[in-house]
Design an enzyme around this catalytic site. Structure first.
Site, PDB file in Angstrom:
ATOM      1  N   ALA A 181       0.958  26.475 -20.880  1.00 20.17           N
ATOM      2  CA  ALA A 181      -0.243  26.114 -21.771  1.00 20.17           C
ATOM      3  C   ALA A 181      -0.609  24.769 -20.380  1.00 20.17           C
ATOM      4  O   ALA A 181      -1.002  23.582 -20.630  1.00 20.17           O
ATOM      5  CB  ALA A 181      -0.047  25.891 -22.123  1.00 20.17           C
ATOM      6  N   TRP A 183      -4.169  26.623 -15.979  1.00 16.94           N
ATOM      7  CA  TRP A 183      -5.306  27.782 -16.049  1.00 16.94           C
ATOM      8  C   TRP A 183      -5.128  28.202 -17.145  1.00 16.94           C
ATOM      9  O   TRP A 183      -5.335  29.390 -17.524  1.00 16.94           O
ATOM     10  CB  TRP A 183      -5.074  28.363 -14.632  1.00 16.94           C
ATOM     11  N   LYS A 218      -4.349  31.886   1.352  1.00 17.64           N
ATOM     12  CA  LYS A 218      -5.482  30.680   1.418  1.00 17.64           C
ATOM     13  C   LYS A 218      -4.670  29.675   0.708  1.00 17.64           C
ATOM     14  O   LYS A 218      -5.759  28.261   0.952  1.00 17.64           O
ATOM     15  CB  LYS A 218      -6.368  31.488   0.410  1.00 17.64           C
ATOM     16  N   ASP A 272     -11.722  33.792  -2.047  1.00 19.77           N
ATOM     17  CA  ASP A 272     -10.204  32.770  -3.154  1.00 19.77           C
ATOM     18  C   ASP A 272     -10.608  31.892  -1.845  1.00 19.77           C
ATOM     19  O   ASP A 272      -9.991  30.481  -1.882  1.00 19.77           O
ATOM     20  CB  ASP A 272      -9.092  33.482  -3.464  1.00 19.77           C
ATOM     21  N   THR A 328     -11.035  27.270  -2.349  1.00 17.01           N
ATOM     22  CA  THR A 328      -9.654  26.970  -1.617  1.00 17.01           C
ATOM     23  C   THR A 328      -9.908  25.981  -1.115  1.00 17.01           C
ATOM     24  O   THR A 328      -9.872  24.506  -1.320  1.00 17.01           O
ATOM     25  CB  THR A 328      -8.772  27.575  -2.300  1.00 17.01           C
ATOM     26  N   ASN A 331      -5.239  21.961  -3.407  1.00 22.88           N
ATOM     27  CA  ASN A 331      -4.282  21.798  -2.138  1.00 22.88           C
ATOM     28  C   ASN A 331      -5.399  21.026  -1.186  1.00 22.88           C
ATOM     29  O   ASN A 331      -5.192  20.946   0.007  1.00 22.88           O
ATOM     30  CB  ASN A 331      -4.302  23.184  -1.646  1.00 22.88           C
TER      31      ASN A 331
END
Length: 328
Positions: free
Chosen positions: A8, A11, A186, A239, A243, A251
């Site tokens: 939970a 995401w 990535k 992606d 990112t 990140n």
């Protein structure tokens, strides 16, 4: 369809919100008090505040209730949390499971699908759901495209049926390795571009890091059995772009913090969320060395994170590398 989402965090909650219009959702979390508050307030105040959970989402800390009668189980944990949740699932003899985590397991250097196979065996229908996706935007109902990767066409169809629609598009692939490697590495490259942006090195440097980083992803994916064309899609280039350039990227924020001279402990505390690229960097560096795969950007990031290398020195080392053919 009755879908159980195990995890939970931001995401897991965002995906539950995206699926709630046409599915019955159970959102499970370990923290009993947090889940009780979520059920009563209809809001995930800890990880995704400001989004009201519709009546079709039930929040619970009861693992048995979460799995009972589930048509599809989606694990929304970090890579480090994947194995413990899978082991907890063993008595329930799941028929199909999907995971959202991106990375390599730190100690074993295994990809998520390999962890799933170790714990649950080869008979279960299993797949990785990946792609360029920030939880905040998914929760807001903004357009998003994902890929379900599995060797089971039936599972792919099940996931597409459950998720595809409204603002979410879902594509399918049978290249699980390519999809997982793209999603994992990535995150490391986002730390590198965050460092470059934080040091004010400009957009040219960011583009160079992303492009050469894609070459690193490709080399590792090929050795592990992935297909290069997969990396030209959502779970590779898509992606990577999101990112490395998006302000919501955890990140990238790690890299920005490192450029400011902050310690890793301080950065992680300020984030308050998991940044998968941190743990993944060491695992990928170790694996690449075992396999003889050249990954200089990954090695440089791991050096800053764990070996005391200063961020400017990381850039200097990369710039000092010998010239070579671009494709090798």
């Amino acid at each position: 369809m009755k879908i159980s989402i195990l995890g939970a965090g931001a995401w897991g909650t965002a995906l539950a919100l995206a699926l709630a219009s046409k599915n019955q959702l159970i959102l499970w979390g370990r923290n009993r008090q947090m889940m009780q508050e979520m059920q009563s307030t209809r809001n995930n105040l800890s990880y995704l505040p400001g989004f009201v959970l519709p009546p079709t989402i039930q929040a619970t800390a009861d693992f048995d209730a979460a799995l009972k009668g589930a048509d599809l189980v989606i694990i929304a944990s970090s890579v480090s949390g994947l194995r413990p949740i899978l082991q907890q699932c063993l008595p329930y003899q799941l028929k199909q499971v999907v995971w959202l985590c991106k990375g390599f397991e730190e100690g074993s250097q295994l990809l998520p699908h390999q962890v799933v196979r170790q714990v649950l065996g080869d008979q279960i229908m299993a797949g990785a759901l990946s792609g360029p996706s920030f939880a905040q935007e998914v929760a807001r109902g903004l357009p998003c495209a994902l890929t379900i990767a599995s060797t089971s066409p039936a599972l792919c169809q099940q996931v597409v049926t459950a998720l595809h629609g409204n603002a979410m598009r879902v594509y399918s692939s049978n290249d699980v390795v390519g999809v997982e490697v793209g999603g994992a590495v990535k995150n490391i490259l986002a730390i590198a571009t965050g460092v470059a942006d934080g040091l004010g090195l400009g957009l040219n440097a960011r583009a160079a890091l992303m492009t050469r980083g894609l070459a690193e992803i490709s080399r590792l994916s090929s050795v592990l059995g992935g297909r290069n064309e997969t990396l030209m899609g959502l779970t590779g280039v898509g992606d990577l772009i999101l990112t490395c350039t998006g302000d919501l990227s955890r990140n990238r924020k790690v890299g920005l913090g490192l450029a400011q001279g902050k310690s890793l402990a301080t950065i992680v505390e300020e984030l308050g969320h998991v940044a998968e690229g941190v743990r993944c960097a060491q695992a990928v560096k170790t694996l690449a060395q075992k396999l003889g795969v050249e990954m200089p950007i990954t090695e440089a990031v791991a050096g800053v994170l764990f070996d005391g290398v200063a961020a400017p020195q990381m850039i200097e080392r990369l710039l000092a590398r010998d010239a070579r053919q671009e494709i090798h």
